[in-house]
Design a protein around this motif. Structure first.
Motif, mmCIF file in Angstrom:
data_model
loop_
_atom_site.group_PDB
_atom_site.id
_atom_site.type_symbol
_atom_site.label_atom_id
_atom_site.label_comp_id
_atom_site.label_asym_id
_atom_site.label_seq_id
_atom_site.Cartn_x
_atom_site.Cartn_y
_atom_site.Cartn_z
ATOM 1 N N ALA A 1 24.358 1.026 -77.568
ATOM 2 C CA ALA A 1 24.435 -0.695 -77.604
ATOM 3 C C ALA A 1 25.044 -1.386 -76.671
ATOM 4 O O ALA A 1 25.306 -2.105 -75.413
ATOM 5 C CB ALA A 1 24.042 -1.621 -78.473
ATOM 6 N N LYS A 2 26.818 -1.442 -77.524
ATOM 7 C CA LYS A 2 28.081 -1.454 -76.370
ATOM 8 C C LYS A 2 28.663 -0.705 -76.957
ATOM 9 O O LYS A 2 28.951 -0.286 -78.684
ATOM 10 C CB LYS A 2 28.238 -2.856 -77.123
ATOM 11 N N PRO A 3 30.271 -0.366 -76.358
ATOM 12 C CA PRO A 3 30.817 0.251 -76.512
ATOM 13 C C PRO A 3 31.372 -0.300 -77.936
ATOM 14 O O PRO A 3 32.002 -1.378 -78.819
ATOM 15 C CB PRO A 3 31.878 0.362 -75.751
ATOM 16 N N GLU A 4 32.051 1.235 -79.222
ATOM 17 C CA GLU A 4 32.834 0.692 -80.124
ATOM 18 C C GLU A 4 33.955 1.653 -80.053
ATOM 19 O O GLU A 4 33.596 2.807 -80.378
ATOM 20 C CB GLU A 4 31.859 0.307 -81.718
ATOM 21 N N LEU A 5 35.112 0.805 -81.251
ATOM 22 C CA LEU A 5 36.143 1.756 -81.806
ATOM 23 C C LEU A 5 35.704 1.821 -83.286
ATOM 24 O O LEU A 5 35.423 0.383 -83.608
ATOM 25 C CB LEU A 5 37.297 0.950 -81.122
ATOM 26 N N SER A 6 36.314 2.636 -83.348
ATOM 27 C CA SER A 6 37.208 3.025 -84.933
ATOM 28 C C SER A 6 37.952 1.805 -85.123
ATOM 29 O O SER A 6 38.661 1.622 -84.639
ATOM 30 C CB SER A 6 36.775 4.255 -85.148
ATOM 31 N N ARG A 7 38.135 1.821 -86.790
ATOM 32 C CA ARG A 7 39.454 1.455 -86.891
ATOM 33 C C ARG A 7 40.869 1.622 -86.212
ATOM 34 O O ARG A 7 41.468 0.801 -86.374
ATOM 35 C CB ARG A 7 39.363 1.432 -88.910
ATOM 36 N N ASP A 8 40.597 3.133 -86.268
ATOM 37 C CA ASP A 8 41.703 4.075 -86.025
ATOM 38 C C ASP A 8 42.138 3.882 -84.092
ATOM 39 O O ASP A 8 42.897 4.811 -83.217
ATOM 40 C CB ASP A 8 41.820 4.968 -86.182
ATOM 41 N N GLY A 9 40.899 2.754 -84.060
ATOM 42 C CA GLY A 9 40.985 3.229 -82.294
ATOM 43 C C GLY A 9 40.570 3.677 -81.369
ATOM 44 O O GLY A 9 40.469 4.327 -79.960
ATOM 45 N N PHE A 10 40.016 4.409 -81.854
ATOM 46 C CA PHE A 10 39.067 5.905 -81.284
ATOM 47 C C PHE A 10 37.272 5.697 -81.121
ATOM 48 O O PHE A 10 37.060 4.354 -82.098
ATOM 49 C CB PHE A 10 39.239 7.315 -82.235
ATOM 50 N N GLU A 11 36.652 6.138 -80.136
ATOM 51 C CA GLU A 11 35.597 6.427 -79.999
ATOM 52 C C GLU A 11 34.417 5.924 -81.260
ATOM 53 O O GLU A 11 34.882 7.288 -82.417
ATOM 54 C CB GLU A 11 35.090 6.817 -78.463
ATOM 55 N N LEU A 12 33.685 5.621 -81.547
ATOM 56 C CA LEU A 12 32.947 5.314 -82.757
ATOM 57 C C LEU A 12 32.073 6.422 -82.797
ATOM 58 O O LEU A 12 32.032 6.950 -83.983
ATOM 59 C CB LEU A 12 32.241 4.231 -82.940
ATOM 60 N N THR A 13 31.695 7.273 -82.104
ATOM 61 C CA THR A 13 30.618 7.840 -82.434
ATOM 62 C C THR A 13 31.609 9.616 -82.739
ATOM 63 O O THR A 13 30.877 9.906 -83.384
ATOM 64 C CB THR A 13 30.086 8.607 -81.018
ATOM 65 N N PHE A 14 32.524 9.905 -82.186
ATOM 66 C CA PHE A 14 33.350 10.653 -81.831
ATOM 67 C C PHE A 14 34.742 10.557 -83.337
ATOM 68 O O PHE A 14 34.182 12.060 -84.184
ATOM 69 C CB PHE A 14 34.239 10.230 -81.085
ATOM 70 N N ALA A 15 34.558 9.157 -84.053
ATOM 71 C CA ALA A 15 35.410 9.141 -85.013
ATOM 72 C C ALA A 15 33.985 9.673 -85.846
ATOM 73 O O ALA A 15 35.112 10.201 -86.752
ATOM 74 C CB ALA A 15 35.624 7.545 -84.644
ATOM 75 N N VAL A 16 33.459 9.081 -86.234
ATOM 76 C CA VAL A 16 32.151 8.926 -87.213
ATOM 77 C C VAL A 16 31.925 10.700 -87.433
ATOM 78 O O VAL A 16 32.343 11.272 -88.449
ATOM 79 C CB VAL A 16 31.604 8.143 -87.310
ATOM 80 N N ASN A 17 31.250 10.719 -86.815
ATOM 81 C CA ASN A 17 30.464 12.481 -86.194
ATOM 82 C C ASN A 17 31.522 13.358 -86.578
ATOM 83 O O ASN A 17 30.718 14.152 -87.216
ATOM 84 C CB ASN A 17 29.327 12.293 -85.655
ATOM 85 N N HIS A 18 32.240 13.561 -85.650
ATOM 86 C CA HIS A 18 33.569 14.614 -86.419
ATOM 87 C C HIS A 18 35.127 14.308 -86.585
ATOM 88 O O HIS A 18 34.977 15.189 -87.645
ATOM 89 C CB HIS A 18 33.880 14.903 -84.038
ATOM 90 N N LEU A 19 35.114 13.672 -85.943
ATOM 91 C CA LEU A 19 36.876 13.635 -86.471
ATOM 92 C C LEU A 19 37.166 13.153 -87.993
ATOM 93 O O LEU A 19 37.486 13.702 -88.886
ATOM 94 C CB LEU A 19 37.976 12.407 -85.605
ATOM 95 N N ALA A 20 36.007 12.247 -88.581
ATOM 96 C CA ALA A 20 37.003 11.435 -89.286
ATOM 97 C C ALA A 20 35.804 12.681 -90.724
ATOM 98 O O ALA A 20 36.487 13.283 -91.839
ATOM 99 C CB ALA A 20 35.699 10.448 -90.571
ATOM 100 N N HIS A 21 35.112 13.598 -90.045
ATOM 101 C CA HIS A 21 34.934 15.092 -91.228
ATOM 102 C C HIS A 21 35.377 15.641 -91.064
ATOM 103 O O HIS A 21 35.700 16.817 -92.294
ATOM 104 C CB HIS A 21 32.907 15.118 -90.399
ATOM 105 N N PHE A 22 36.164 16.190 -89.604
ATOM 106 C CA PHE A 22 37.047 17.356 -89.704
ATOM 107 C C PHE A 22 38.203 16.973 -90.756
ATOM 108 O O PHE A 22 38.737 18.198 -91.513
ATOM 109 C CB PHE A 22 37.528 16.866 -88.376
ATOM 110 N N LEU A 23 38.594 15.816 -91.193
ATOM 111 C CA LEU A 23 40.014 15.333 -91.730
ATOM 112 C C LEU A 23 39.020 15.458 -93.535
ATOM 113 O O LEU A 23 40.304 16.366 -94.566
ATOM 114 C CB LEU A 23 40.295 13.822 -91.723
ATOM 115 N N LEU A 24 38.248 15.078 -93.025
ATOM 116 C CA LEU A 24 37.435 15.150 -94.664
ATOM 117 C C LEU A 24 37.297 16.552 -95.691
ATOM 118 O O LEU A 24 37.526 17.168 -96.655
ATOM 119 C CB LEU A 24 36.716 14.770 -94.531
ATOM 120 N N ALA A 25 36.553 17.513 -94.366
ATOM 121 C CA ALA A 25 36.556 18.884 -94.692
ATOM 122 C C ALA A 25 37.452 19.877 -95.243
ATOM 123 O O ALA A 25 37.915 20.268 -95.914
ATOM 124 C CB ALA A 25 35.743 19.965 -93.869
ATOM 125 N N ASN A 26 39.297 19.687 -93.779
ATOM 126 C CA ASN A 26 40.235 20.077 -94.124
ATOM 127 C C ASN A 26 40.882 19.594 -96.117
ATOM 128 O O ASN A 26 41.305 20.206 -96.181
ATOM 129 C CB ASN A 26 40.922 19.709 -93.155
#
Ligand SMILES: NC(=O)c1ccc[n+]([C@@H]2O[C@H](COP(=O)([O-])OP(=O)(O)OC[C@H]3O[C@@H](n4cnc5c(N)ncnc54)[C@H](OP(=O)(O)O)[C@@H]3O)[C@@H](O)[C@H]2O)c1
Length: 316
Positions: free
Chosen positions: A96-121
């Motif tokens: 709908a509109k560009p959104e950022l995560s709390r850490d300032g990253f594009e939200l889709t990348f942040a939720v779908n990839h980066l946070a899960h990457f950190l969580l799995a580690n």
């Protein structure tokens, strides 16, 4: 011996479908629904019937790396049985509109990839020998599968972490960002598999494409007519095409991938839900086998998530 199974985004959609199936498949397991909304999480846990330990919900907002770290620390304090499986299921499409995560990253990348990457580690030290990590990906990561979404356009992880600015409408860029994030999930599975083997850690990591599942919350940012179709006529698609499924049907496959001993030691594989009851061990996209790109994504993700050497147990 009973174990614990964590499902991110287990309060609805595919995650809830998998939770219901796991109650039947592994009734002694302690289910943990890792949810961003505590009320929705608690209500979902209460709806899960069955014998064995009552499912619980713990707070996890994947739009915040601090929340991921707090979840991992809180998990250790809960003194639950050893972790048998981590199901990285939560996901979203931001169109709908560009959104950022709390850490300032594009939200889709942040939720779908980066946070899960950190969580799995972070959760890896808690996973029992023979345990699993399953990443929910999507056929949209592969241009050869000809899904309605724009094909991923790989540049660098650092670029993906920013909102795209290449003249494309935001709706299209947002859908492309989703397909890219799902490619990141497959790269992650391949790189985790290589590193787990190098570290001789007996944990199996798998990718899963649940197929098109109309009726889920994934289309919540689409325009009203598309949402109406998604929540009505499209629900009939599983009767007409093997590429479509239901949240319960794909949830059953996902539950099996999380705990069925049949998949012990087959790390790095990609499974697709197909037709009424088929779970196919299929190749992922050609690009997803590029080991150098997977390594680059790993290194960049460690840096973007600000991981310390202690957190990066499989290396930086
Ligand atoms: N539906 C499809 O056709 C399809 C096809 C291929 C792959 N998939 C994948 O399947 C997975 C599940 O999606 P779904 O279709 O079941 O969609 P869904 O019904 O919208 O469920 C997504 C779940 O993710 C959670 N979530 C979203 N943002 C989060 C955040 N910041 N922190 C924690 N949790 C968050 C949602 O929580 P809330 O309830 O609080 O929003 C919800 O529980 C996703 O990875 C998706 O990419 C879906």
């Amino acid at each position: 011996m009973p174990g614990t199974i964590i499902i991110t985004g287990g309060n609805q959609g595919l995650g809830f479908g998998a939770a219901k199936a796991l109650r039947r498949l592994d009734p002694k397991a302690q289910l943990v629904l890792a949810c961003r909304d505590e009320t929705r999480g608690r209500e979902a846990a209460a709806r899960l019937r069955g014998k064995g330990p009552a499912p619980i919900s713990l707070p996890l907002d994947l739009a915040s790396l601090a929340s991921v770290r707090a979840f991992a620390a809180g998990f250790a304090d809960q003194k639950l049985p050893p972790l048998r499986a981590l199901v990285c299921n939560a996901g979203l499409q931001v169109i709908a509109k560009p959104e950022l995560s709390r850490d300032g990253f594009e939200l889709t990348f942040a939720v779908n990839h980066l946070a899960h990457f950190l969580l799995a580690n972070l959760m890896l030290p808690h996973i029992e020998p023979g345990g699993r990590i399953v990443f929910v990906s999507s056929g949209t990561h592969d241009p050869a599968r000809k899904t309605p979404l724009p094909a991923p356009r790989w540049t660098t992880a650092e670029a993906l972490a920013q909102i795209a600015d290449d003249g494309e409408s935001f709706g299209k860029a947002g859908r492309r960002a989703y397909a890219m994030s799902k490619l990141c999930n497959v790269f992650c599975v391949h790189e985790f598999a290589r590193r787990l083997e190098a570290h001789k850690l007996p944990v199996t990591v798998l990718a899963f494409d649940p197929g098109l599942m109309p009726g889920s919350g994934l289309a919540r940012q689409y325009a009203l007519p598309a949402r109406l179709l998604w929540n009505s006529v499209f629900l009939l698609l599983p009767y007409f095409t093997s590429a479509a499924s239901s949240m319960d049907r794909s949830g059953r496959h996902l539950a099996k991938l999380a705990v069925d001993p049949a998949w012990n030691g087959v790390s790095g594989r990609y499974f697709e839900a197909r037709g009424k009851n088929k779970l196919i061990d299929a190749p992922s996209s050609d690009l997803s086998y590029d080991a150098e790109k997977a390594r680059e994504l790993w290194r960049a993700s460690v840096a973007l998530a600000g991981m310390t050497p202690d957190e990066a147990v499989l290396g930086t």
